[in-house]
Motif scaffolding. Structure first.
Motif, PDB file in Angstrom:
ATOM      1  N   THR A 170      15.408   2.498  -5.738  1.00  0.00           N
ATOM      2  CA  THR A 170      15.120   3.931  -5.626  1.00  0.00           C
ATOM      3  C   THR A 170      15.312   4.402  -4.189  1.00  0.00           C
ATOM      4  OG1 THR A 170      13.495   3.714  -7.410  1.00  0.00           O
ATOM      5  CG2 THR A 170      13.433   5.737  -6.123  1.00  0.00           C
ATOM      6  N   ARG A 171      14.847   3.615  -3.234  1.00  0.00           N
ATOM      7  CA  ARG A 171      15.049   3.977  -1.831  1.00  0.00           C
ATOM      8  C   ARG A 171      16.536   4.055  -1.496  1.00  0.00           C
ATOM      9  NH1 ARG A 171      10.412   0.559  -1.186  1.00  0.00           N
ATOM     10  NH2 ARG A 171      11.716  -1.251  -0.664  1.00  0.00           N
ATOM     11  N   SER A 172      17.327   3.136  -2.067  1.00  0.00           N
ATOM     12  CA  SER A 172      18.770   3.150  -1.825  1.00  0.00           C
ATOM     13  C   SER A 172      19.434   4.375  -2.438  1.00  0.00           C
ATOM     14  CB  SER A 172      19.404   1.873  -2.392  1.00  0.00           C
ATOM     15  OG  SER A 172      18.913   0.724  -1.741  1.00  0.00           O
ATOM     16  N   LEU A 173      18.953   4.806  -3.615  1.00  0.00           N
ATOM     17  CA  LEU A 173      19.495   6.015  -4.236  1.00  0.00           C
ATOM     18  C   LEU A 173      19.286   7.235  -3.338  1.00  0.00           C
ATOM     19  CD1 LEU A 173      18.526   5.835  -8.027  1.00  0.00           C
ATOM     20  CD2 LEU A 173      20.793   5.616  -7.025  1.00  0.00           C
ATOM     21  N   ALA A 199      25.206  15.661   9.533  1.00  0.00           N
ATOM     22  CA  ALA A 199      25.790  14.647  10.409  1.00  0.00           C
ATOM     23  C   ALA A 199      25.405  13.228  10.005  1.00  0.00           C
ATOM     24  CB  ALA A 199      25.370  14.903  11.858  1.00  0.00           C
ATOM     25  N   ASP A 200      24.453  13.108   9.088  1.00  0.00           N
ATOM     26  CA  ASP A 200      24.015  11.780   8.673  1.00  0.00           C
ATOM     27  C   ASP A 200      25.149  11.012   7.992  1.00  0.00           C
ATOM     28  OD1 ASP A 200      21.580  12.368   9.641  1.00  0.00           O
ATOM     29  OD2 ASP A 200      20.479  12.183   7.743  1.00  0.00           O
ATOM     30  N   THR A 201      25.205   9.737   8.237  1.00  0.00           N
ATOM     31  CA  THR A 201      26.184   8.879   7.578  1.00  0.00           C
ATOM     32  C   THR A 201      25.640   8.438   6.224  1.00  0.00           C
ATOM     33  OG1 THR A 201      26.952   8.037   9.705  1.00  0.00           O
ATOM     34  CG2 THR A 201      27.497   6.736   7.762  1.00  0.00           C
ATOM     35  N   LEU A 202      26.473   8.600   5.193  1.00  0.00           N
ATOM     36  CA  LEU A 202      26.048   8.174   3.862  1.00  0.00           C
ATOM     37  C   LEU A 202      25.921   6.655   3.820  1.00  0.00           C
ATOM     38  CD1 LEU A 202      28.146  10.436   1.476  1.00  0.00           C
ATOM     39  CD2 LEU A 202      25.778  10.701   2.169  1.00  0.00           C
ATOM     40  N   LYS A 203      24.899   6.188   3.127  1.00  0.00           N
ATOM     41  CA  LYS A 203      24.646   4.753   3.050  1.00  0.00           C
ATOM     42  C   LYS A 203      24.817   4.303   1.601  1.00  0.00           C
ATOM     43  CE  LYS A 203      21.250   5.064   6.778  1.00  0.00           C
ATOM     44  NZ  LYS A 203      19.820   4.880   7.159  1.00  0.00           N
ATOM     45  N   PRO A 204      25.929   3.641   1.284  1.00  0.00           N
ATOM     46  CA  PRO A 204      26.106   3.155  -0.095  1.00  0.00           C
ATOM     47  C   PRO A 204      25.050   2.124  -0.454  1.00  0.00           C
ATOM     48  CG  PRO A 204      27.767   2.228   1.367  1.00  0.00           C
ATOM     49  CD  PRO A 204      27.033   3.272   2.160  1.00  0.00           C
ATOM     50  N   ILE A 205      24.762   2.026  -1.733  1.00  0.00           N
ATOM     51  CA  ILE A 205      23.760   1.068  -2.200  1.00  0.00           C
ATOM     52  C   ILE A 205      24.253  -0.349  -1.921  1.00  0.00           C
ATOM     53  CG2 ILE A 205      22.498   0.218  -4.205  1.00  0.00           C
ATOM     54  CD1 ILE A 205      22.758   3.021  -5.385  1.00  0.00           C
TER      55      ILE A 205
END
Length: 311
Positions: A253-256, A267-273
């Motif tokens: 859930t945190r990763s989602l 400006a945030d970088t997306l963080k893939p699961i």
């Protein structure tokens, strides 16, 4: 609140191959929706969320069957009903808002005809009464010139207008439960916001429970009261929306949330699961399958032995 929909330990399996070996799709789903509650079922594509809705509606594809568990709608043993018995309730007590309005509506019939069919079937209205009611319904979902729209065909309307038509059909018989299967996916952001506001307003006015199936966590925050997160056919986290957003308990859930774009932080970088997160979930699902089938086979063997007469 009284329960509207109770799903307990639901197992769905795919039968495939000559020996018809079973493969689990849903693994012990527990889902409880109170009357008037908007409950989100959130997950990635292939997680099994739409299959939960299809099971309730009784429209699972061929070869897929319920192998364990129960579904109760307002206390009624839903899975114990025949297809004909369920059809009495579908459209009247349980309604669907599908994902793609263009394919959901019949291109060969006018909008009025398609709304009228529902009203005549479930409410017993004649053609004149049904048409008058159809115009009222279209007006209630903020369709412009509803008296004109009832004479038009689906291809003559925009995507947002077609989705409003489907919402009007879903609410036409004042159902107790609405299953909304990603109803805004095919819409642009502006129309999406309008449709969501309309859906929420109608839900509050009618007091219907809603199972809102989506992969969009932003929509959950705006529309829903509670949420279940699903992966590999299992609920991995459940709670009220605010607690899940503020303090998600599981790594998945945190990763989602971390993978969700934020308009307020462009400006945030997306963080893939991370692969290790999903790998653990799939490994756990595989282990669950082995244990579940072993337990079922043991129980089946014991039952056969108990039925065998002693010589």
């Amino acid at each position: 609140m009284a329960a509207c929909l109770d799903i307990d330990s639901l197992h769905l399996a795919l039968r495939a191959g000559r020996k018809r070996a079973a493969r689990l799709i849903l693994r012990g789903i527990d889902l409880h929706i109170a009357a008037g509650e908007v409950h989100a079922l959130v997950g990635e594509s292939g997680a099994g969320k739409s299959m939960v809705g299809r099971t309730v509606l009784g429209i699972t594809p061929p070869g897929i069957e319920v192998v364990a568990g129960s579904v109760r709608f307002q206390g009624l043993d839903w899975l114990g009903l025949t297809a004909a018995q369920r059809r009495v309730h579908l459209g009247r007590d349980i309604a669907l808002i599908p994902q793609d309005p263009l394919t959901a509506l019949n291109p060969g019939h006018t909008i009025g005809t398609q709304i009228n069919d529902v009203l005549r079937l479930h409410l017993g209205l004649d053609d004149k009464q049904a048409t008058a009611r159809a115009i009222e319904l279209l007006d209630s979902v903020q369709v412009r010139s509803p008296a004109t729209v009832v004479r038009q065909y689906p291809h003559e309307l925009s995507g947002g207008m077609r989705q409003r038509v489907l919402i009007a059909i879903a609410f036409s018989c004042k159902p107790k439960l609405i299953i909304a299967d990603e109803p805004t996916t095919a819409l642009d952001v502006t129309v999406q916001r309008e449709v969501l506001r309309l859906l929420r307003d109608l839900q509050r006015d009618e007091g219907a429970a809603v199972l809102f199936i989506t992969h969009n966590l932003g929509l959950v925050a705006k529309l829903c009261d509670s949420v279940s997160v699903i992966h590999s056919g299992r609920i991995v986290e459940h709670g009220d929306v605010r607690s899940i957003i503020d303090t998600p308990r599981t790594p998945y859930t945190r990763s989602l949330f971390a993978a969700t774009p934020r308009y307020d932080r462009p400006a945030d970088t997306l963080k893939p699961i991370a692969e290790e997160v999903t790998d653990k979930l799939w490994a756990s699902a595989h282990s669950y399958d082995q244990s579940w089938f072993a337990a079922r086979d043991t129980a089946s063997t014991a039952a056969r032995r108990a039925e065998t007469p002693h010589v």
